[in-house]
Design a protein around this motif. Structure first.
Motif, PDB file in Angstrom:
ATOM      1  N   CYS A  39       1.193  -0.983   0.132  1.00 64.88           N
ATOM      2  CA  CYS A  39       0.063  -0.017   0.479  1.00 64.88           C
ATOM      3  C   CYS A  39       1.021   1.659   0.168  1.00 64.88           C
ATOM      4  O   CYS A  39       1.125   2.137   0.114  1.00 64.88           O
ATOM      5  CB  CYS A  39      -0.958   0.245   1.286  1.00 64.88           C
ATOM      6  SG  CYS A  39      -1.898  -1.695   1.557  1.00 64.88           S
ATOM      7  N   ILE A  46      -5.805   4.425   4.866  1.00 67.25           N
ATOM      8  CA  ILE A  46      -6.525   4.047   3.563  1.00 67.25           C
ATOM      9  C   ILE A  46      -8.472   4.153   4.379  1.00 67.25           C
ATOM     10  O   ILE A  46      -7.403   3.793   5.081  1.00 67.25           O
ATOM     11  CB  ILE A  46      -5.870   3.229   2.777  1.00 67.25           C
ATOM     12  CG1 ILE A  46      -6.133   1.736   3.426  1.00 67.25           C
ATOM     13  CG2 ILE A  46      -5.065   3.422   1.736  1.00 67.25           C
ATOM     14  CD1 ILE A  46      -5.198   0.870   2.366  1.00 67.25           C
ATOM     15  N   GLU A  50     -11.302   0.430   1.015  1.00 68.72           N
ATOM     16  CA  GLU A  50      -9.791   0.528   0.182  1.00 68.72           C
ATOM     17  C   GLU A  50      -8.773  -0.696   1.528  1.00 68.72           C
ATOM     18  O   GLU A  50      -8.457  -1.426  -0.224  1.00 68.72           O
ATOM     19  CB  GLU A  50      -9.744   1.701   0.120  1.00 68.72           C
ATOM     20  CG  GLU A  50      -8.470   1.671  -1.105  1.00 68.72           C
ATOM     21  CD  GLU A  50      -9.402   1.540  -2.611  1.00 68.72           C
ATOM     22  OE1 GLU A  50      -7.940   0.734  -2.799  1.00 68.72           O
ATOM     23  OE2 GLU A  50     -10.295   1.742  -2.469  1.00 68.72           O
ATOM     24  N   LYS A  53     -10.613  -4.067   0.090  1.00 70.03           N
ATOM     25  CA  LYS A  53      -9.752  -4.620  -1.006  1.00 70.03           C
ATOM     26  C   LYS A  53      -8.297  -4.732  -1.358  1.00 70.03           C
ATOM     27  O   LYS A  53      -7.982  -6.548  -1.805  1.00 70.03           O
ATOM     28  CB  LYS A  53     -10.027  -3.401  -2.182  1.00 70.03           C
ATOM     29  CG  LYS A  53     -11.316  -3.264  -2.287  1.00 70.03           C
ATOM     30  CD  LYS A  53     -11.723  -1.975  -3.324  1.00 70.03           C
ATOM     31  CE  LYS A  53     -13.205  -1.946  -3.858  1.00 70.03           C
ATOM     32  NZ  LYS A  53     -13.246  -0.345  -4.495  1.00 70.03           N
TER      33      LYS A  53
END
Length: 64
Positions: A39, A46, A50, A53
């Motif tokens: 990330c 985040i 998200e 995901k």
């Protein structure tokens, strides 16, 4: 496996941010580092959807 557990009880009542937090806190330092690298060092910044995901992607990569 984590998602499988969540899917067995779809009405658990936990918010997504809390689920992501529990998962992240349960990782080893090495696994946390891998998540952060994936990330670009912003996993905790985040939004929760998200983050889920990213965790799904991480799971798929780990299974391959």
């Amino acid at each position: 496996m984590y998602k499988d557990l969540l899917n067995t009880c779809p009405h658990h009542g936990f918010e997504t941010w809390r689920l992501v937090s529990y998962f992240y806190e349960g990782l080893t330092p090495k696994d946390r580092q891998m998540v952060e690298l994936m990330c670009n060092g912003t996993f905790e910044d985040i939004n929760p959807d998200e983050a889920m995901k990213y965790l799904d992607l991480l799971t798929k990569n780990a299974q391959n």
